[in-house]
Design a protein around this motif. Structure first.
Motif, PDB file in Angstrom:
ATOM      1  N   TRP A  76      -2.448  -6.366   9.996  1.00  0.00           N
ATOM      2  CA  TRP A  76      -2.426  -5.407  11.101  1.00  0.00           C
ATOM      3  C   TRP A  76      -2.649  -4.014  10.558  1.00  0.00           C
ATOM      4  CZ3 TRP A  76       1.013  -6.221  15.918  1.00  0.00           C
ATOM      5  CH2 TRP A  76       0.947  -7.554  16.341  1.00  0.00           C
ATOM      6  N   LYS A  77      -3.248  -3.148  11.370  1.00  0.00           N
ATOM      7  CA  LYS A  77      -3.576  -1.796  10.940  1.00  0.00           C
ATOM      8  C   LYS A  77      -2.939  -0.749  11.842  1.00  0.00           C
ATOM      9  CE  LYS A  77      -8.123  -3.171   9.127  1.00  0.00           C
ATOM     10  NZ  LYS A  77      -7.606  -3.641   7.922  1.00  0.00           N
ATOM     11  N   LEU A  78      -2.489   0.334  11.204  1.00  0.00           N
ATOM     12  CA  LEU A  78      -1.980   1.510  11.899  1.00  0.00           C
ATOM     13  C   LEU A  78      -2.932   2.637  11.543  1.00  0.00           C
ATOM     14  CD1 LEU A  78       0.257   3.025  13.489  1.00  0.00           C
ATOM     15  CD2 LEU A  78       1.404   3.366  11.281  1.00  0.00           C
ATOM     16  N   THR A  79      -3.574   3.238  12.553  1.00  0.00           N
ATOM     17  CA  THR A  79      -4.556   4.291  12.293  1.00  0.00           C
ATOM     18  C   THR A  79      -4.250   5.529  13.118  1.00  0.00           C
ATOM     19  OG1 THR A  79      -6.044   3.460  14.004  1.00  0.00           O
ATOM     20  CG2 THR A  79      -6.412   2.645  11.778  1.00  0.00           C
ATOM     21  N   ASP A  80      -4.788   6.660  12.665  1.00  0.00           N
ATOM     22  CA  ASP A  80      -4.695   7.902  13.435  1.00  0.00           C
ATOM     23  C   ASP A  80      -6.095   8.273  13.925  1.00  0.00           C
ATOM     24  OD1 ASP A  80      -5.883   8.835  11.057  1.00  0.00           O
ATOM     25  OD2 ASP A  80      -4.817  10.729  11.147  1.00  0.00           O
ATOM     26  N   ALA A  81      -6.202   9.373  14.643  1.00  0.00           N
ATOM     27  CA  ALA A  81      -7.494   9.787  15.208  1.00  0.00           C
ATOM     28  C   ALA A  81      -8.520  10.137  14.132  1.00  0.00           C
ATOM     29  CB  ALA A  81      -7.298  10.969  16.154  1.00  0.00           C
ATOM     30  N   SER A  82      -8.053  10.548  12.944  1.00  0.00           N
ATOM     31  CA  SER A  82      -8.968  10.878  11.843  1.00  0.00           C
ATOM     32  C   SER A  82      -9.333   9.660  11.006  1.00  0.00           C
ATOM     33  CB  SER A  82      -8.340  11.939  10.941  1.00  0.00           C
ATOM     34  OG  SER A  82      -8.145  13.124  11.661  1.00  0.00           O
ATOM     35  N   ARG A  83      -8.897   8.503  11.453  1.00  0.00           N
ATOM     36  CA  ARG A  83      -9.204   7.210  10.830  1.00  0.00           C
ATOM     37  C   ARG A  83      -8.529   6.979   9.483  1.00  0.00           C
ATOM     38  NH1 ARG A  83     -15.432   6.558  12.780  1.00  0.00           N
ATOM     39  NH2 ARG A  83     -14.937   6.562  14.983  1.00  0.00           N
ATOM     40  N   HIS A  84      -7.362   7.603   9.269  1.00  0.00           N
ATOM     41  CA  HIS A  84      -6.523   7.193   8.146  1.00  0.00           C
ATOM     42  C   HIS A  84      -5.995   5.813   8.522  1.00  0.00           C
ATOM     43  CE1 HIS A  84      -6.175  11.652   7.844  1.00  0.00           C
ATOM     44  NE2 HIS A  84      -6.360  11.371   6.560  1.00  0.00           N
ATOM     45  N   TYR A  86      -3.469   2.480   7.535  1.00  0.00           N
ATOM     46  CA  TYR A  86      -2.462   1.747   6.765  1.00  0.00           C
ATOM     47  C   TYR A  86      -2.569   0.294   7.194  1.00  0.00           C
ATOM     48  CZ  TYR A  86       1.883  -0.337   5.259  1.00  0.00           C
ATOM     49  OH  TYR A  86       2.809  -1.179   4.682  1.00  0.00           O
ATOM     50  N   THR A  87      -2.744  -0.606   6.223  1.00  0.00           N
ATOM     51  CA  THR A  87      -2.853  -2.029   6.507  1.00  0.00           C
ATOM     52  C   THR A  87      -1.621  -2.741   5.979  1.00  0.00           C
ATOM     53  OG1 THR A  87      -5.270  -1.895   6.337  1.00  0.00           O
ATOM     54  CG2 THR A  87      -4.279  -4.091   6.222  1.00  0.00           C
ATOM     55  N   PHE A  88      -0.968  -3.491   6.841  1.00  0.00           N
ATOM     56  CA  PHE A  88       0.192  -4.270   6.421  1.00  0.00           C
ATOM     57  C   PHE A  88      -0.254  -5.402   5.519  1.00  0.00           C
ATOM     58  CE2 PHE A  88       2.030  -2.274  10.130  1.00  0.00           C
ATOM     59  CZ  PHE A  88       3.367  -2.114   9.794  1.00  0.00           C
ATOM     60  N   GLY A  89       0.451  -5.568   4.412  1.00  0.00           N
ATOM     61  CA  GLY A  89       0.265  -6.739   3.565  1.00  0.00           C
ATOM     62  C   GLY A  89       1.065  -7.879   4.179  1.00  0.00           C
ATOM     63  N   THR A  90       1.488  -8.819   3.362  1.00  0.00           N
ATOM     64  CA  THR A  90       2.320  -9.904   3.852  1.00  0.00           C
ATOM     65  C   THR A  90       3.637  -9.316   4.320  1.00  0.00           C
ATOM     66  OG1 THR A  90       1.284 -11.437   2.319  1.00  0.00           O
ATOM     67  CG2 THR A  90       3.421 -12.086   3.236  1.00  0.00           C
ATOM     68  N   TYR A  91       3.870  -9.374   5.621  1.00  0.00           N
ATOM     69  CA  TYR A  91       5.074  -8.778   6.200  1.00  0.00           C
ATOM     70  C   TYR A  91       5.345  -9.406   7.562  1.00  0.00           C
ATOM     71  CZ  TYR A  91       8.271  -5.485   8.328  1.00  0.00           C
ATOM     72  OH  TYR A  91       9.361  -4.938   8.964  1.00  0.00           O
ATOM     73  N   ARG A 107       9.731   2.399  -1.913  1.00  0.00           N
ATOM     74  CA  ARG A 107       9.816   0.959  -2.130  1.00  0.00           C
ATOM     75  C   ARG A 107       9.938   0.262  -0.782  1.00  0.00           C
ATOM     76  NH1 ARG A 107      14.075  -2.340  -5.911  1.00  0.00           N
ATOM     77  NH2 ARG A 107      13.015  -4.334  -5.655  1.00  0.00           N
ATOM     78  N   ASP A 108       8.986  -0.608  -0.489  1.00  0.00           N
ATOM     79  CA  ASP A 108       8.973  -1.316   0.785  1.00  0.00           C
ATOM     80  C   ASP A 108      10.213  -2.198   0.932  1.00  0.00           C
ATOM     81  OD1 ASP A 108       6.522  -0.220   1.444  1.00  0.00           O
ATOM     82  OD2 ASP A 108       5.373  -1.992   0.855  1.00  0.00           O
ATOM     83  N   THR A 109      10.779  -2.183   2.148  1.00  0.00           N
ATOM     84  CA  THR A 109      11.883  -3.058   2.517  1.00  0.00           C
ATOM     85  C   THR A 109      11.542  -3.680   3.863  1.00  0.00           C
ATOM     86  OG1 THR A 109      13.120  -1.370   3.760  1.00  0.00           O
ATOM     87  CG2 THR A 109      13.536  -1.498   1.366  1.00  0.00           C
ATOM     88  N   ALA A 110      12.450  -4.467   4.399  1.00  0.00           N
ATOM     89  CA  ALA A 110      12.216  -5.074   5.713  1.00  0.00           C
ATOM     90  C   ALA A 110      12.147  -4.011   6.807  1.00  0.00           C
ATOM     91  CB  ALA A 110      13.308  -6.086   6.033  1.00  0.00           C
ATOM     92  N   ALA A 111      12.882  -2.905   6.644  1.00  0.00           N
ATOM     93  CA  ALA A 111      12.958  -1.878   7.688  1.00  0.00           C
ATOM     94  C   ALA A 111      12.077  -0.662   7.420  1.00  0.00           C
ATOM     95  CB  ALA A 111      14.397  -1.422   7.868  1.00  0.00           C
ATOM     96  N   HIS A 112      11.587  -0.511   6.188  1.00  0.00           N
ATOM     97  CA  HIS A 112      10.791   0.670   5.821  1.00  0.00           C
ATOM     98  C   HIS A 112       9.589   0.254   4.994  1.00  0.00           C
ATOM     99  CE1 HIS A 112      13.861   3.525   7.193  1.00  0.00           C
ATOM    100  NE2 HIS A 112      14.711   2.603   6.792  1.00  0.00           N
ATOM    101  N   ARG A 113       8.425   0.736   5.398  1.00  0.00           N
ATOM    102  CA  ARG A 113       7.180   0.518   4.655  1.00  0.00           C
ATOM    103  C   ARG A 113       6.627   1.895   4.300  1.00  0.00           C
ATOM    104  NH1 ARG A 113       7.881  -4.541   3.368  1.00  0.00           N
ATOM    105  NH2 ARG A 113       5.707  -5.070   3.164  1.00  0.00           N
ATOM    106  N   TYR A 114       5.850   1.955   3.229  1.00  0.00           N
ATOM    107  CA  TYR A 114       5.343   3.232   2.721  1.00  0.00           C
ATOM    108  C   TYR A 114       3.833   3.156   2.523  1.00  0.00           C
ATOM    109  CZ  TYR A 114      10.231   4.187   2.109  1.00  0.00           C
ATOM    110  OH  TYR A 114      11.569   4.378   2.358  1.00  0.00           O
ATOM    111  N   GLN A 115       3.143   4.207   2.993  1.00  0.00           N
ATOM    112  CA  GLN A 115       1.685   4.265   2.855  1.00  0.00           C
ATOM    113  C   GLN A 115       1.258   4.716   1.460  1.00  0.00           C
ATOM    114  OE1 GLN A 115      -0.669   5.817   6.120  1.00  0.00           O
ATOM    115  NE2 GLN A 115       1.169   6.003   7.383  1.00  0.00           N
ATOM    116  N   ASN A 116       2.179   5.311   0.707  1.00  0.00           N
ATOM    117  CA  ASN A 116       1.916   5.783  -0.660  1.00  0.00           C
ATOM    118  C   ASN A 116       0.825   6.852  -0.713  1.00  0.00           C
ATOM    119  OD1 ASN A 116       3.906   4.164  -1.964  1.00  0.00           O
ATOM    120  ND2 ASN A 116       2.566   2.411  -1.649  1.00  0.00           N
TER     121      ASN A 116
END
Length: 154
Positions: A76-84, A86-91, A107-116
């Motif tokens: 799944w992907k999360l994008t903004d209007a400028s087309r940045h 973030y693609t979810f890995g196995t989650y 550090r990714d957890t069940a409740a927090h993911r990071y775009q780095n």
């Protein structure tokens, strides 16, 4: 269990036919079954925009699973209007759970993911977040156009 559902459906049909519901039958809204959707965007992190990791991570998007089952967000992907993007890995997002996707490193957890990322994604005045499935099908979008606030509830 099947017999109870069939009996309930038959009772509804009889009540409707007899005018027990005023002759009007309405379907429950699709959201009654729940969905995976954007819940909140915190687009203007507190303080000055100095690109520190703390400031970057104070900019985030929350995604809520209001269904009664866990949902795989792999691809799944999360994008903004400028087309940045973030693609979810196995989650997998648990039933009734929320995940917060931060802009910075962590550090990714069940409740927090990071775009780095080392730069901000969400415009401080106007932007739109879009959530899409791995297939490209749009799941939800949420926009804002307000420089006086720091977040929007979707």
């Amino acid at each position: 269990m099947r017999h109870r559902k069939a009996a309930a459906a038959a009772a509804l049909a009889i009540a409707t036919t007899a005018g027990g519901l005023g002759g009007l039958v309405t379907a429950a809204p699709a959201s009654a079954a729940g969905s995976v959707h954007l819940a909140k965007i915190y687009y203007n992190s507190p303080g000055s925009d100095n690109r520190s990791n703390a400031s970057l991570n104070a900019e985030w998007v929350q995604i809520k699973n209001s269904t009664s089952r866990a949902v795989s967000l792999k691809g799944w992907k999360l994008t903004d209007a400028s087309r940045h993007v973030y693609t979810f890995g196995t989650y997998t997002l648990g039933a009734g759970k929320t995940v917060t996707v931060h802009t910075g490193k962590g550090r990714d957890t069940a409740a927090h993911r990071y775009q780095n990322r080392r730069a901000y994604v969400w415009d401080n005045t106007k932007d739109t977040a879009t959530l899409t499935k791995a297939s490209g099908a749009r799941v939800d979008s949420c926009g804002y156009n307000n420089a006086r606030r720091s977040y929007v509830t979707c």
